[in-house]
Every structure is written in C-alpha cells, then in structure tokens.
Write a protein that holds these residues in place. Structure first.
Motif, mmCIF file in Angstrom:
data_model
loop_
_atom_site.group_PDB
_atom_site.id
_atom_site.type_symbol
_atom_site.label_atom_id
_atom_site.label_comp_id
_atom_site.label_asym_id
_atom_site.label_seq_id
_atom_site.Cartn_x
_atom_site.Cartn_y
_atom_site.Cartn_z
ATOM 1 N N UNK A 142 0.838 -1.191 0.000
ATOM 2 C CA UNK A 142 0.000 0.000 0.000
ATOM 3 C C UNK A 142 0.873 1.239 0.000
ATOM 4 N N UNK A 143 0.383 2.289 -0.664
ATOM 5 C CA UNK A 143 1.137 3.540 -0.711
ATOM 6 C C UNK A 143 0.284 4.660 -0.146
ATOM 7 N N UNK A 144 0.962 5.581 0.574
ATOM 8 C CA UNK A 144 0.293 6.717 1.180
ATOM 9 C C UNK A 144 0.964 7.999 0.707
ATOM 10 N N UNK A 145 0.500 9.136 1.249
ATOM 11 C CA UNK A 145 1.083 10.417 0.868
ATOM 12 C C UNK A 145 2.579 10.454 1.093
ATOM 13 N N UNK A 146 3.047 9.850 2.195
ATOM 14 C CA UNK A 146 4.446 9.962 2.560
ATOM 15 C C UNK A 146 5.264 8.750 2.125
ATOM 16 N N UNK A 147 4.757 7.959 1.155
ATOM 17 C CA UNK A 147 5.538 6.861 0.615
ATOM 18 C C UNK A 147 4.970 5.513 0.974
ATOM 19 N N UNK A 148 5.733 4.431 0.702
ATOM 20 C CA UNK A 148 5.239 3.080 0.923
ATOM 21 C C UNK A 148 4.916 2.827 2.385
ATOM 22 N N UNK A 149 3.913 2.004 2.612
ATOM 23 C CA UNK A 149 3.542 1.604 3.968
ATOM 24 C C UNK A 149 3.215 0.124 3.947
ATOM 25 N N UNK A 150 3.545 -0.558 5.015
ATOM 26 C CA UNK A 150 3.206 -1.967 5.103
ATOM 27 C C UNK A 150 1.694 -2.114 5.243
ATOM 28 N N UNK A 151 1.080 -2.910 4.400
ATOM 29 C CA UNK A 151 -0.376 -3.058 4.490
ATOM 30 C C UNK A 151 -0.779 -3.890 5.706
ATOM 31 N N UNK A 152 -1.978 -3.646 6.175
ATOM 32 C CA UNK A 152 -2.554 -4.493 7.220
ATOM 33 C C UNK A 152 -3.160 -5.706 6.524
ATOM 34 N N UNK A 153 -2.589 -6.871 6.756
ATOM 35 C CA UNK A 153 -2.978 -8.086 6.037
ATOM 36 C C UNK A 153 -3.269 -9.181 7.055
ATOM 37 N N UNK A 154 -4.395 -9.858 6.910
ATOM 38 C CA UNK A 154 -4.795 -10.911 7.838
ATOM 39 C C UNK A 154 -5.619 -11.942 7.074
ATOM 40 N N UNK A 155 -5.735 -13.132 7.646
ATOM 41 C CA UNK A 155 -6.512 -14.184 6.983
ATOM 42 C C UNK A 155 -7.960 -14.099 7.445
ATOM 43 N N UNK A 156 -8.870 -13.980 6.496
ATOM 44 C CA UNK A 156 -10.299 -13.893 6.773
ATOM 45 C C UNK A 156 -10.927 -15.262 6.503
ATOM 46 N N UNK A 157 -11.299 -15.943 7.563
ATOM 47 C CA UNK A 157 -11.828 -17.306 7.422
ATOM 48 C C UNK A 157 -13.202 -17.327 6.752
ATOM 49 N N UNK A 206 -6.680 1.726 3.294
ATOM 50 C CA UNK A 206 -7.116 2.846 4.115
ATOM 51 C C UNK A 206 -7.147 4.138 3.311
ATOM 52 N N UNK A 207 -7.752 5.200 3.855
ATOM 53 C CA UNK A 207 -7.762 6.485 3.139
ATOM 54 C C UNK A 207 -6.354 6.920 2.748
ATOM 55 N N UNK A 208 -6.209 7.350 1.504
ATOM 56 C CA UNK A 208 -4.918 7.802 1.011
ATOM 57 C C UNK A 208 -3.994 6.691 0.577
ATOM 58 N N UNK A 209 -4.491 5.465 0.415
ATOM 59 C CA UNK A 209 -3.661 4.339 0.017
ATOM 60 C C UNK A 209 -4.183 3.703 -1.267
ATOM 61 N N UNK A 210 -3.298 2.929 -1.903
ATOM 62 C CA UNK A 210 -3.756 2.005 -2.933
ATOM 63 C C UNK A 210 -2.893 0.756 -2.853
ATOM 64 N N UNK A 211 -3.403 -0.328 -3.447
ATOM 65 C CA UNK A 211 -2.732 -1.620 -3.358
ATOM 66 C C UNK A 211 -3.009 -2.379 -4.648
ATOM 67 N N UNK A 212 -1.971 -2.998 -5.191
ATOM 68 C CA UNK A 212 -2.091 -3.763 -6.433
ATOM 69 C C UNK A 212 -1.564 -5.171 -6.193
ATOM 70 N N UNK A 213 -2.236 -6.176 -6.761
ATOM 71 C CA UNK A 213 -1.847 -7.562 -6.518
ATOM 72 C C UNK A 213 -2.211 -8.433 -7.714
ATOM 73 N N UNK A 214 -1.487 -9.550 -7.820
ATOM 74 C CA UNK A 214 -1.884 -10.601 -8.768
ATOM 75 C C UNK A 214 -2.069 -11.926 -8.039
#
Length: 207
Positions: free
Chosen positions: A5-20, A30-38
């Motif tokens: 995820x990326x924010x205004x001030x640069x890369x940020x570690x995304x909050x990632x968890x397993x959803x059963x 989150x607000x101000x972020x984006x995330x790309x995946x394959x």
C-alpha cells in the motif's frame, strides 16, 4: 507479485490478515492508500463514507488493485506532499499506472467504483462531489465503468478480489456513520476487521 500500500508519505506496510469467512488473505486499503496484486488468494477490503474507491484490473494479465481517496482533485504539483493520494486525480493516475506497469493495457481495464455517500448533512456534499469526480475523470480518459455503486447516504464496506474482479459490497447501518467518519478523518485510524456488532451482513455481489 504484491505491491505494498502507498500513502502520501511513501510506501507503507499493508494491514494483512486471513479472513476465514472468505478463505482469503484480506488487505485493508485505508484512506490515502492504494494496493495492487496478482495473488488469487488476496482480497482487498475498505470501508467508505464520503470517500470513493476505484477497483481496477486487467483480466488478461490478472493484475488488479484498489485505491481510496478522500477529496476530488488537487491542483498544481501533484508530487507535493499536500497533493497526495487523498486526492482523486492523484489516486486514479497512480493506480492505473501501477496496473499498466505490471503488464496491463488501457483498452482492457475493467473498472468498478464505489462510495461517495453524503453521510452527514452540511458538509458541502463532499461524497457526491467525489462520485461526480470519478465518473467525470473516467469519461474524460475514455475508460468505461463496468459497475458502480455511488452516492446515497449510507457507508459501504467493499471486498474486492483483484484477480477475478469479484466484488462484494455491504451497505452499513446508519449508526455506523460516526465510526466511518472518524476513520476517514485520520490516516492513522484503522478499519476494524471484525463485523459490526449486531449488524446482519448481507453482501450484495456486484457484477
């Protein structure tokens, strides 16, 4: 390939968890972020009040992502810290470019947009302005919208599977609006992973 995820001030570690419930790894956008995946086992999750999220993928190379912006448009130098990912024009350009540099093609992009609710009266209808912006932006760029769920008065929770393009959307009860607004007002806030207590989650599958 995963893209943090990326924010205004640069890369940020995304909050990632397993959803059963979904048997997938959920990534909060989150607000101000984006995330790309394959990754076919990843699901992007966000909660929107007045904000808008665009879900964009190339179905051929199976790369997709989501952004989450708070305000329609920044003017001037888009690279400046005050004109970052919280603005729609910056958020849309960066997400589209990140999909393209990973093999996507503009003519193949599948785009779905959500949010833009007027969750509180008297706030210059910022939600509907965000919705107007994303529709106008995509029309100007000659990028068709495959699906949309915009405006209204209720917050939304959106679950997006970037490889398949599947979207599940839930309109949240009115009594959740204050919590959503608090999350939108600060980049440091965190959207709760657990369901809202007492709410019945009847997700609408968006084509």
């Amino acid at each position: 390939m995963r893209h943090a995820a990326r924010k205004d001030d640069g890369p940020a570690e995304p909050c990632r968890y397993f959803d059963r419930r979904f048997e997938a790894f959920a990534v909060k956008v989150l607000p101000g972020e984006h995330y790309v995946s394959n990754q076919p086992d990843e699901m992007l999750v966000t909660v929107l009040g007045s904000c808008v999220a665009a879900c964009i993928r190339d179905p051929v190379v199976q790369v997709g992502g989501m952004n989450h912006f708070m305000l329609p448009e920044a003017s001037g130098d888009w690279g400046h810290a005050s004109a970052g990912m919280r603005y729609g024009n910056v958020a849309m350009e960066r997400l589209i470019n990140d999909v393209l540099v990973r093999g996507g093609m503009r003519g193949r992009l599948e785009i779905k947009v959500f949010g833009g609710a007027n969750v509180l009266n008297g706030l210059a209808k910022i939600g509907h302005r965000n919705a107007d912006f994303v529709e106008d932006y995509l029309a100007t760029e000659d990028l068709p919208i495959a699906a949309r769920h915009l405006r209204g008065a209720l917050p939304r929770r959106v679950h997006y599977f970037p490889v398949s393009g599947r979207v599940l959307m839930l309109e949240l009860p009115r009594n959740d609006r204050d919590a959503v607004l608090r999350n939108e007002s600060s980049y440091q806030s965190r959207i709760q992973a657990d369901p809202v207590a007492g709410s019945v989650e009847l997700f609408e599958e968006v084509p």
